[in-house]
Scaffold this motif. Structure first.
Motif: not given
Ligand code: SAM
Length: 360
Positions: A114-140
């Motif tokens: 599981v990867i959070p789809t968006e930034i939230s109070k519990k997952f305050q992650i840099d938006l660019k980093d979050l996109k990269h994490l999804h990119d890794f899964a989508l391209k793998n």
């Protein structure tokens, strides 16, 4: 002057940290608005902005209240030890999401995470980093399906995949110390954030599988290298490097034989891909010997071990995830530990402890 670490001080430090995170998030949202978003994305960004500003207001009020109380206190404070770091919070929230998800999962795919789809109070992650994490899964190519699911009020993306063929390939090598089993992508991200916070500038992933730890190292700004014995997995890493445009330097080599001086490392952190009693100790011992053989390297080097909390996997005691005797034997000091979900603990109540060490 004397030291006082009250619970109010700890709360205050935590609030200041959360205020900084929210301010960073606002900057990133501004940045995202400049990147020519679609109408739907603009709407999402505006909602997040409002949410973040509201949170900031509440935090500011709490800070004002606590600091006014503090100013009435005549004692002198030193900065307290901040236990509640961002990585701790992210790790705890990820474990919570994993445990709820694992209980409700009804699919029958070989692996899932599981990867959070968006930034939230519990997952305050840099938006660019979050996109990269999804990119890794989508391209793998190991993932063949993904879908969105709300888990405990958090919108997440579930990735389903299959590693059977890669697993089979990875055990065919004579000096293989551990077959391919990946950690979760989010866990790899949290681990590399912690490595960065601890001050390391280079990352060497030993037994890197599909390269997720080195990939995350790259996106958080560590100069990363990825050593993997299996050519099919390294080919997979090369595909991911090209399609994500993140070069985390895959190297197809037996880590027991590799010449680490060729990397010209200054202050690296090594991640050892294997549990102590299942071949990871062989990898770790070899790496420690090699670090010792490079002049002046060990004083600025960290080593991270993947441990276990599951008794049946170990004959040794569970202290430091089963790594105690190696840590003692090589004069290492534990500097941090973080427990995180992995593919191999999906159906367990316990997570995988990652033990961060340095030379004494
Ligand atoms: C448990 S997996 C860990 C993968 C990755 N580090 C992660 O956490 O997702 C162990 C990996 O180590 C690799 N490996 C085992 N022995 C090795 C060796 N001697 N040299 C390099 N890689 C090795 C295996 O092929 C496998 O991909």
């Amino acid at each position: 002057m004397y030291f006082l670490m009250s619970s109010n001080e700890l709360i205050l430090e935590n609030l200041l940290e959360r205020r900084d995170l929210n301010l960073t998030m606002l900057k990133h949202l501004d940045f995202e608005l400049m990147m020519d978003p679609t109408e739907k994305e603009i709407l999402d960004i505006k909602i997040l902005q409002t949410d973040t500003v509201n949170q900031l207001k509440k935090i500011e009020q709490e800070i004002a209240f606590l600091t006014s109380k503090k100013s009435q206190n005549k004692r002198v404070y030193q900065t307290p030890f901040i236990e509640n770091t961002m990585q701790d919070e992210l790790g705890k929230n990820l474990i919570h999401v994993k445990q709820i998800f694992a209980k409700s999962y009804e699919g029958n795919s070989h692996i899932q995470e599981v990867i959070p789809t968006e930034i939230s109070k519990k997952f305050q992650i840099d938006l660019k980093d979050l996109k990269h994490l999804h990119d890794f899964a989508l391209k793998n190519p190991i993932y063949h399906n993904h879908y969105e699911q709300e888990i405990d009020g958090i919108l997440c993306t579930v990735y389903e995949g299959d590693i059977n063929d890669y697993w089979l390939n990875s055990i065919k090598h004579g000096s293989s110390c551990q077959p391919f089993y990946p950690t979760w992508i989010m866990s790899a991200f949290i681990m590399t954030l912690l490595a960065k916070k601890l001050g390391y500038s280079e990352l060497v992933d030993i037994g890197s599988g599909d390269g997720r730890i080195a990939y995350c190292g790259n996106i958080v700004g560590l100069n990363s290298h990825s050593i993997e014995i299996d050519d099919v997995l390294v080919e997979l890493q090369n595909i991911i490097c090209t399609s994500t445009k993140q070069n985390f330097n895959p190297i197809c080599y037996d880590a027991l034989e590799f010449d680490y001086s060729s990397l010209n490392l200054k202050n690296p952190i090594f991640f050892i891909g294997g549990l102590a009693q299942m071949g990871g100790d062989v990898l770790a011992t070899s790496i420690i010997d090699k670090i010792n053989s490079i002049e002046n390297l060990k004083k600025d080097t960290g080593i991270v071990f993947a441990g276990t909390n599951t008794k049946r996997q170990l004959s040794e005691n569970l202290e430091n995830g089963g790594w105690s005797s190696l840590i003692e034997k090589h004069d290492l000091k534990v500097i941090d530990t973080v427990s995180l979900p992995t593919i191999w603990t999906f159906d367990q109540d316990v997570e995988t402890p990652y033990i961060y060490t340095e030379f004494k």
